[in-house]
Design a protein around this motif. Sequence first.
Motif, PDB file in Angstrom:
ATOM      1  N   ASP A 105      -9.607   8.395   7.583  1.00  0.00           N
ATOM      2  CA  ASP A 105      -9.628   8.691   6.291  1.00  0.00           C
ATOM      3  C   ASP A 105      -8.645   9.801   6.076  1.00  0.00           C
ATOM      4  OD1 ASP A 105     -11.472   7.043   4.908  1.00  0.00           O
ATOM      5  OD2 ASP A 105     -12.985   8.289   5.688  1.00  0.00           O
ATOM      6  N   HIS A 112      -0.371   8.334   3.292  1.00  0.00           N
ATOM      7  CA  HIS A 112       0.117   8.270   1.745  1.00  0.00           C
ATOM      8  C   HIS A 112       1.143   9.220   1.658  1.00  0.00           C
ATOM      9  CE1 HIS A 112      -0.403   8.770  -2.614  1.00  0.00           C
ATOM     10  NE2 HIS A 112      -0.841   7.400  -2.585  1.00  0.00           N
ATOM     11  N   GLY A 161      -3.883   3.291  -6.960  1.00  0.00           N
ATOM     12  CA  GLY A 161      -4.049   3.922  -5.762  1.00  0.00           C
ATOM     13  C   GLY A 161      -2.472   4.372  -5.396  1.00  0.00           C
ATOM     14  N   ARG A 201     -12.813   9.794   1.499  1.00  0.00           N
ATOM     15  CA  ARG A 201     -11.333   9.337   1.196  1.00  0.00           C
ATOM     16  C   ARG A 201     -10.447  10.433   0.967  1.00  0.00           C
ATOM     17  NH1 ARG A 201     -10.022   4.254  -1.168  1.00  0.00           N
ATOM     18  NH2 ARG A 201      -7.926   5.074  -0.929  1.00  0.00           N
ATOM     19  N   ALA A 415      -6.112   8.741  -3.927  1.00  0.00           N
ATOM     20  CA  ALA A 415      -7.276   8.059  -3.177  1.00  0.00           C
ATOM     21  C   ALA A 415      -8.580   8.034  -4.177  1.00  0.00           C
ATOM     22  CB  ALA A 415      -7.691   8.852  -1.999  1.00  0.00           C
TER      23      ALA A 415
END
Length: 460
Positions: A105, A112, A161, A201, A415
């Motif tokens: 995670d 990201h 997301g 997350r 997230a």
Amino acid sequence: MKKIVGELLKNKNAEKNLQEYYGRFMEINNQYAMIHLAMDYYTYYVSVSEDGGMIAPGYQDTVNQINQSIAHYFDGSDLGEDIQSLEQLRGQIIEKVKDMTCFIDMYNVYEHAFNRVEYKFREDDYPEGYSDEDYTRQIMRFILEDEDRMTINYKIQDVIGQLPVRLTKNKFFEMLSDGMSVYEGGTKESLNSFLYMIRTRSMLDNTETMAVNYPYLSEAFEQLQKTEFKHMELSDYQDMKKHLSDITAYIDSEMDSCMMIQEILNNLLLVLYTKEYEKKNQVTESCNTIVKETNLLFMDKFSSKSLEEIEDMFVLLEGEQERLYPMISSYDITDQIQETYSELIQRLGLEEQYHVVYKLPKLNSDSMFADMEKEENLEPVDESYLKEQKEKVIEEYKALFAENDRMINRAVMSAVLSELPIFFNNISELQDYIYNTLSICMDKVEKLACIELINGIMAE
């Protein structure tokens, strides 16, 4: 068996059917698990052989115990201690997977953020004729092309997301609070599952053993935390890219080992739990031979069969999984039995048998790392409990945001937003949200990355 299940669901002939159900259910599970054990154990031996006989680091003792327990299974030894040892080993692997999940995670959050700086080092521009209005319409067509509501919701979450995030912290906390309010009146199990999901997350869910079990990953993420995305140069970008690639390779290798060994453990425990209900036939005899001969090879003892001869025996198992699986699924009414007949089971003196029965579906489930002893918290979520949980998680996010780079905080918000219950009252609100999110993003580098990622979602 179908009649037994049907009558139990209708509360008919409960005493007689409870006495018959557990043995029949264990027999089916034994056959199904034996087939899987034969396949998984043999496959793992071949995999280890191809790696020069090297067991993955940290798993030698586990594999030794598995081999020893299988040997005991065939030599008639008492299996009580073996079952206890295997249960402990299974728990240790679950602990490792929880540790690894925390790191995965964390990786997803950093990936990201990393994806959103890539265009800083590329010469790309917006697609010809691009406008936020047209792109919003394209996204909406993609979301609404399906009629299934669940599919539409998944698409909304996927898109949200990847959209640029320009929320104030207070607005984020407000949206989080509203999302949690949906769980008021529901069970604490549901709320706690949701909180676990968003906490993992968001890099909030850390274990006490993750740094001990995985010092390499712990150090790697300590280095990543020092990343300054705003001032990133090409050399920094290339270093981070390699760093993330190395982490990916390490995680993939470790998870492969965990999954292969856990599958063997789950099926071996199923076989040992149900050993006295084994039905002697060609299939179980073939499975026993495959497992026994593979065990001899694993332990460097004389085997009367070569690998090729063992592999040829799998022909005898063809179609058996497909025959047994519908039975495993349709005859599993263990939740209903536990809820309805616990007192009767106790009066009949069948607690020991049903304690085993309740474990079988968990070992057979797609969640191979499920906790066999976990009990769900079905207490209702009242206003006081909800308020307490809201305040707790918001304070955790405040501390997290204070110690991390802005790009990481945006990745965390993305997230969480993708996991919140759908917060739009109608299609117009969703369309406005997508358009406004795109139009207020003035960072071309981030926006180009978001467009590419959303295009990837729409192309799948």
